[in-house]
Design a protein around this motif. Structure first.
Motif, PDB file in Angstrom:
ATOM      1  N   ARG A 215       0.837  -1.212   0.000  1.00 57.39           N
ATOM      2  CA  ARG A 215       0.000   0.000   0.000  1.00 57.39           C
ATOM      3  C   ARG A 215       0.863   1.250   0.000  1.00 57.39           C
ATOM      4  N   ASP A 216       1.876   1.256   0.884  1.00 57.93           N
ATOM      5  CA  ASP A 216       2.755   2.426   0.964  1.00 57.93           C
ATOM      6  C   ASP A 216       3.466   2.674  -0.353  1.00 57.93           C
TER       7      ASP A 216
ATOM      8  N   GLN B 160       1.045   4.286  -2.694  1.00 56.83           N
ATOM      9  CA  GLN B 160       0.837   5.678  -2.292  1.00 56.83           C
ATOM     10  C   GLN B 160       1.969   6.569  -2.804  1.00 56.83           C
TER      11      GLN B 160
ATOM     12  N   SER C  16      -2.248   9.752  -1.534  1.00 56.98           N
ATOM     13  CA  SER C  16      -2.106   9.931  -0.087  1.00 56.98           C
ATOM     14  C   SER C  16      -3.302   9.391   0.686  1.00 56.98           C
TER      15      SER C  16
END
Length: 879
Positions: free
Chosen positions: A456-457, A460, A466
């Protein structure tokens, strides 16, 4: 009555049970092992677990009970200790893949003599399975094997009694016999489980030979020294057949067979071992009160088993005794070395049994951890022994064969967790870094959420999302979620899966692949670890010969240091041994009694046997210590011929080839043998088998019958032992004071007694062995010390005084009546004599009658009477 209708599962159970009618069938059902019908009733009674029933409301409910599969070993142990045979029936296909009823088979059969796991055996004791075969024409054979270590041996004899004696000596956990073979009456106390098997398939000559050759992987019986021992081959074949049947695999784990060669060992029959309390006390219990308990200062199970073997079979020849004693003295004289070696051995496990379980695939992950721990101590032990400045020759030989197995030790160190899962199918066995594929699976199973978070990061950061969230539902699994209020553009690789009022849900190819990995990772990890464990087991199993060689070396080191440590603890000394017959002990002590009482309370004794006397008559009251002195002499000889130091100030010992002991009173009433019958049977065995180099311990021969019968038997036994081969070394304790008159009349007979002192009406046992005969037995005084009420003691004294006076009068009167009423000898007529002590002499009287008239009958000892009768007989013969 109609038969109950059985389910397919119970029908399967009964089909399998038919193949193992003499075993309790443990039938795997899910997480439990279940037992049904009579097996359930027996198991519930023996294990004290609840007996329930299947279909309890039916017309014919089926009794059942069960135990959890993960806790089965504790229940198996209880049943095996009670002598039961157990068949383990497992599921041999995955229930998820089974079509219909899950396939089940018996994968193991457990019996007291064949179980490999730590269920019934003491780690320091052998677990023997024995097989005995007797032939009316040729004698018989006996073989025994320890399947936990691979050790096996056997012997042949033309005398069945000898083979049954060895059965008692070996004390197997289980004994195989042909179906028509019955146990003789004298073996009624045997504790082994007796299993009768058909000759065909077990003891048949051709089949037995083929099985032995296949198990030993040799082409000829000559290699095993069995070519000329067909009866022993039949016994070995029975053992191989039984082990193959119970282990459910070919038997190649047995060491090369080697027949037992009796020429190099002291013979100790099972009666002697029992009477001397080498392994068990007279009450049958082990531990404290036995010689093994005192001598056992070993640190490993291998060392303890070797100590037991040496105690069963001491060395007979001088060379191996002195070689072993040399190493024991090294450890005795160097306490610092001994302490360091003991510390290193303390963390060494049973390498023999560990390697056998691994070889047979009966192991758990914890067995590998124990093996790894043991291997880690090998270099330290080698270092300590190499530092010895002038190593004895046996120690040099050990060091020359040393093998640290470094590569395997390093492999186990890299591979296994310190506390792995007990079950090899549940994962949790291996360290990270050992296998790249497993590392990925471990990362997924243990850190799956973190991996998803990192993905996920990553999304992002790379796509400037964000507000991107990660979620999960049961409909389509993991997903990314973006708010409709978000102004960020949706990446092209995002695939829309669901639209909500305020947000959109997406998946990506990478997310779905990761999800699949996560969902299957746990099962894949278990499967991968199982494969790695199987591969590791095969690697270790291939090195079994190296493990067994090192186990033998460790056993020897542990044996030597244990004897050295015991000698220093109990202040033993090194005996001087020789090939003559002289036996001289100064300050000898009974090692077991001293250990119980403490050295300060024990009074040492001297003893000498030589050309001036090999048959020593020991007299003295009960409780004075006669049996202790007798036993301690035999124990000192056994210890010396093991290579041990001995409890004495000095010892000069002529080697023995056999030691016999007839001590104490016991019966075998179940077989119709009284105390006296057992006593005479053991005495007969000694008289038949004793030779020039034997040492004989006899205690109270003839006490189980009438006084005259007993005295006559004891007298004849002493004469025989003194006469045979110039005198056989014998310690003979007796209450027949008449025997003490044999000293001086029979060569080799000497008197000793346990000194007693009378003081103010009390008797004091000095426990000191001194020359000469005892003056009396002090039996009534001993009764008083034992707590017999004083009125009884006093009355006994009065009766004894009357009996002694009456005995003297009756003895004299009987002799006078024989002289006056009946012709005693040819040509000798009876005469009428009055009661006067000295009848008038007539010149017509026969010289023997004249001698009788002048004889002091009351003061005549039995020995003097026999001497006079012998003189008269010779006189008549000369006429």
């Amino acid at each position: 009555m109609s038969k109950p209708k059985l389910t397919p599962m119970l029908e399967q159970y009964l089909r399998i049970k038919e193949e193992y009618p003499d075993a309790l069938l443990f039938y795997r059902m899910g997480d439990f092992y279940e037992l049904f019908f009579e097996d359930a009733e027996k198991a519930s009674r023996e294990l004290q677990i609840a007996l329930t029933s299947r279909n309890p409301h039916a017309d014919h409910p089926v009794p059942m009970c069960g135990v959890p599969h993960h806790a089965k070993n504790e229940y198996l142990k209880q049943l095996l200790e009670k002598g039961f045979k157990i068949a383990i029936c497992d599921q041999v296909e995955d229930p998820k893949e089974a079509k219909g009823l899950v396939k089940r088979e018996v994968t193991r059969v457990l019996t007291p003599g064949t179980v490999v796991e730590d269920l019934v055996h003491d780690q320091g004791e052998n677990q023997f399975l024995a097989a005995l075969f007797l032939d009316d024409q040729s004698g018989g054979g006996l073989a025994w094997a320890d399947c936990t270590t691979g050790e096996w041996t056997g012997l042949v004899s033309r005398d069945p009694d000898v083979l049954w004696q060895w059965v008692g000596k070996v004390a197997p956990r289980e004994l195989l016999l042909p179906r028509d073979c019955r146990i003789p009456a004298g073996q009624g106390q045997m504790t082994a489980r007796v299993t009768h098997v058909p000759i065909a398939g077990y003891f048949d000559p051709k089949g037995a030979q083929d099985r032995v050759l296949r198990a030993q992987q040799v082409a000829s019986l000559d290699v095993l020294d069995l070519a000329d021992k067909p009866l022993l081959v039949r016994c070995c074949g029975a053992i191989v057949a039984y082990l193959t049947q119970t282990q459910k695999q070919d038997l190649t784990c047995l060491a090369p067979f080697s027949p037992l060669h009796l020429s190099g060992q002291v013979m100790l029959d099972e009666v002697t071992e029992r009477n001397l309390e080498l392994f068990t006390r007279m009450d049958g219990r082990k531990g404290k009160g036995t010689l093994l308990h005192v001598m056992d200062q070993t640190m490993t199970p291998m060392g303890k088993r070797l100590l037991g073997k040496r105690l069963h079979q001491p060395f007979k020849d001088l060379a191996p005794i002195e070689a072993n004693q040399e190493v024991v003295r090294l450890f005795f004289n160097d306490p610092e070395l001994t302490d360091k070696v003991r510390a290193a051995l303390d963390t060494v496990y049973d390498v023999e049994r560990l390697s056998t379980r691994i070889y047979l695939n009966r192991c758990t992950p914890k067995d590998f951890v124990a093996l790894r721990q043991s291997l880690s101590r090998f270099p330290r032990l080698q270092e300590l022994l190499q530092e010895v400045a002038q190593p004895p020759r046996l120690l040099k030989k050990v060091l020359a064969g040393w093998d640290n197995l470094e590569a395997l030790g390093e492999l186990l160190q890299r591979a296994l967790l310190d506390n792995p899962n007990h079950l090899i199918t549940e994962g949790g066995l291996f360290k990270q870094g050992f296998d790249a594929q497993l590392d990925e699976l471990i990362e997924l199973t243990e850190h799956g959420e973190a991996t998803l978070t990192r993905l996920r990061d990553k999304e992002q950061q790379e796509n400037h999302l964000s507000k991107l969230k990660l979620g999960f539902n049961r409909v389509f699994g993991y997903y990314f979620e973006l708010s409709k209020a978000s102004k960020e553009p949706v990446p092209e690789h995002f695939i829309r899966r669901q639209t909500l009022v305020n947000s959109e849900r997406y998946i990506t190819q990478e997310l779905k692949e990761l999800e699949e990995k996560l969902l299957s990772a746990a099962q894949k990890r278990k499967s991968r670890e199982y494969d790695l464990f199987t591969r590791l087991r095969e690697q270790v199993a291939a090195m079994r010969d190296r493990f067994m060689a090192m186990a033998g070396i460790l056993a020897q080191i542990d044996y030597w240091q244990g004897l050295g440590h015991a000698a220093r603890r109990w202040s033993w000394v090194a005996p001087r041994l020789h090939t003559g017959l002289e036996l001289s002990i100064k300050g000898g002590r009974h090692p077991v009694v001293e250990a119980v009482q403490g050295s300060a309370s024990y009074i040492p004794n001297d003893l000498h046997m030589g050309e001036d006397g090999k048959v020593l008559l020991v007299t003295g009251p009960n409780m004075a210590g006669k049996s202790t002195v007798l036993r301690q002499t035999a124990l000192i000889m056994i210890m010396a011929q093991m290579g041990s130091l001995v409890p004495a100030e000095q010892a000069y010992l002529g080697l023995c080839d056999r030691i016999f002991s007839r001590v104490g009173a016991s019966d075998n009433l179940a077989q119709g043998q009284s105390t006296f019958m057992v006593e005479m049977s053991e005495t007969a065995r000694i008289l038949r088998q004793a030779g020039k180099r034997s040492l004989i311990i006899l205690d109270e021969i003839g006490r189980g019958t009438s006084t005259f019968d007993g005295l006559s038997l004891a007298w004849a036994v002493v004469e025989e032992l003194a006469r045979r081969q110039g005198g056989i070394r014998t310690l003979f304790a007796t209450h027949y004071h008449e025997l003490t008159g044999l000293e001086g009349d029979i060569d080799q007979v000497r008197n000793l007694n346990i000194a007693v002192k009378e003081w103010k009406g009390e008797i004091i046992f000095l426990r000191r062995l001194v020359p000469g005969p005892a003056d009396r037995s002090y039996g009534i005084e001993v009764a008083r010390l034992a707590g017999v009420p004083m009125p009884v003691v006093q009355r006994a004294r009065e009766i004894l005084e009357q009996l002694e006076k009456s005995s003297k009068r009756q003895h004299g009167q009987a002799v006078r009546e024989m002289v006056t009423r009946e012709p005693l000898l040819p040509g000798l007529a009876g005469t009428q004599a009055d009661d006067a002590p000295h009848a008038p002499q007539s010149p017509d009287l026969h010289p023997i009658v004249r001698e009788l008239q002048n004889m002091d009958i009351d003061g005549l000892t039995p020995l003097e009477a026999l001497t006079i009768l012998s003189k008269w007989k010779q006189h008549v013969h000369n006429r």
